[in-house]
Design an enzyme around this catalytic site. Sequence first.
Site, PDB file in Angstrom:
ATOM      1  CD  GLU A  24      68.689   7.134  49.364  1.00 46.72           C
ATOM      2  OE1 GLU A  24      69.513   6.857  50.235  1.00 46.72           O
ATOM      3  OE2 GLU A  24      68.705   8.210  48.731  1.00 46.72           O
ATOM      4  CD  GLU A  63      65.837  11.210  49.523  1.00 44.86           C
ATOM      5  OE1 GLU A  63      67.043  11.428  49.740  1.00 44.86           O
ATOM      6  OE2 GLU A  63      65.176  10.320  50.101  1.00 44.86           O
TER       7      GLU A  63
END
Length: 499
Positions: A173, A295
């Site tokens: 991220e 994810e």
Amino acid sequence: MSKLLINTYNKKATINKNIYGHFSEHLGRCIYGGLYVGENSDIPNVNGMRTDVVEALKAIKIPVLRWPGGCFADEYHWKDGIGPKESRKKMINTHWGGVVEDNSFGTHEFMELCRQLGCEPYINGNVGSGSVREMSEWMEYMTFDGLSPMAKLREENGHKEPWKVKYFGVGNENWGCGGNMRPEYYADLYRRFATYVRNYGENRVYKIACGPNVDDYHWTEAVMRAAGRHTNAISLHYYVHPRGWAEKGPSIDFDDKEYYITIAKAVYMDTLIKNHLGIMDRYDPMHRVGLVIDEWGAWYTCEPGTNPGFLYQQNTMRDAIVAAYTLNIFNSHADRVVMANLAQIVNVIQSVILTEGDKMLLTPTYHVFDLYKAHQDAVLLDSWLETEEIGRARMGEHPFAPEITCPNLSASASEKDGVITVTISNASLTETYPVDCSFVGKSGEAVTGRILASARANDHNTFDEPELVKIKPFDAFRLDGESLRFDIPPCSVMEITVK
Ligand code: AHR
């Protein structure tokens, strides 16, 4: 009568078993208490790993496990988690609840966990706050077989033999908690960091670049343009929040309207995969670069009375439907989706297992992974399912935000060793659907079934009643040559095996 056509002559890609992968982070009670209790715990363990949890995970054949994060990965220095435990650094887990991280679970412990589970390790490196040297030395420490400073250090810490590390994420991220970077900047950093993530000896590293958040198509475009040639795969993160990111919504006390919005939002995964693959294709027409959804899951407001930084939530039949629909979507993209990792494996977000002290329970989501395990490494079969719309959700506030519809049914079919496995789920809260399933090119002789169903979508397992929601055998089939008929009850997930 809903028609399901399965053409056994039209074999598609092999479903990568890693689509059924999981994710573990130093977050709340995922690692500490959930997977790892330490060698001196009263809770039965092998080298510190909870025996009950390890056995349950082995039963669903967990293929790959991602670690140490998540956002935690982008502040992690692997050297803090090696060597004698009493001298490992104690620090604050600033991301997740401000609790003490004593680093008693580090690289050696993670590799031991993967050994016990029989799964591949997927290590996520630190680009956000780490250095190229740190990342490079971590790979050397884990995989170098010969004379080198890191191999020597590994041996001093009790592990002479190198480990095998196939999957390595270069950052997490990096558009957010991993450094708030712009994609052009990250892509250059990726190229630099990845250069020094070396292949040592027989070990061949499959490098995964940080990909987009949800529908950030510019991120995919920029990273593929600048770094596509240097990576094996790019990741995608997408979580379902019924009410939105800020408020999310409760995990148990939802109404029917919120239920259908949740399932429609889960179905959005299909649109996201198609759109990101479309962009990737422009830079990778030969489809060399894989898509890794490392994810995913339904993320709700944490349980009242728990640390908000621990992301602990209950798991109901709604989550079983989310998992069933999402895994069917992943199967349908078997040619390009090479891995997916549910967030997170124990006690965090959409877990397959919850623990409380020495107690453990299996969630409805666990049972879906059990029902789907035969798809691992099986060949996807061409299938067509007749569906109708039962709900919809708008994906955001923008007037042009897409509206996603929720179909009443979702299915996929695969074949391995002459056995066909069909997984089919009914998201309706009220309707039972008669299904007429036709197999082109296969006359079934023996059919068996298993079903996960419960009276209410809010039903879930608790430590007082851990088996309220569980798999039961299903045999109400009418088999006639190439046709198989059955009724699928509301809010249920089925596995059908045809020999
Ligand atoms: O899974 C919880 C968090 O969600 C992860 O740490 C982060 O990568 C994502 O935002």
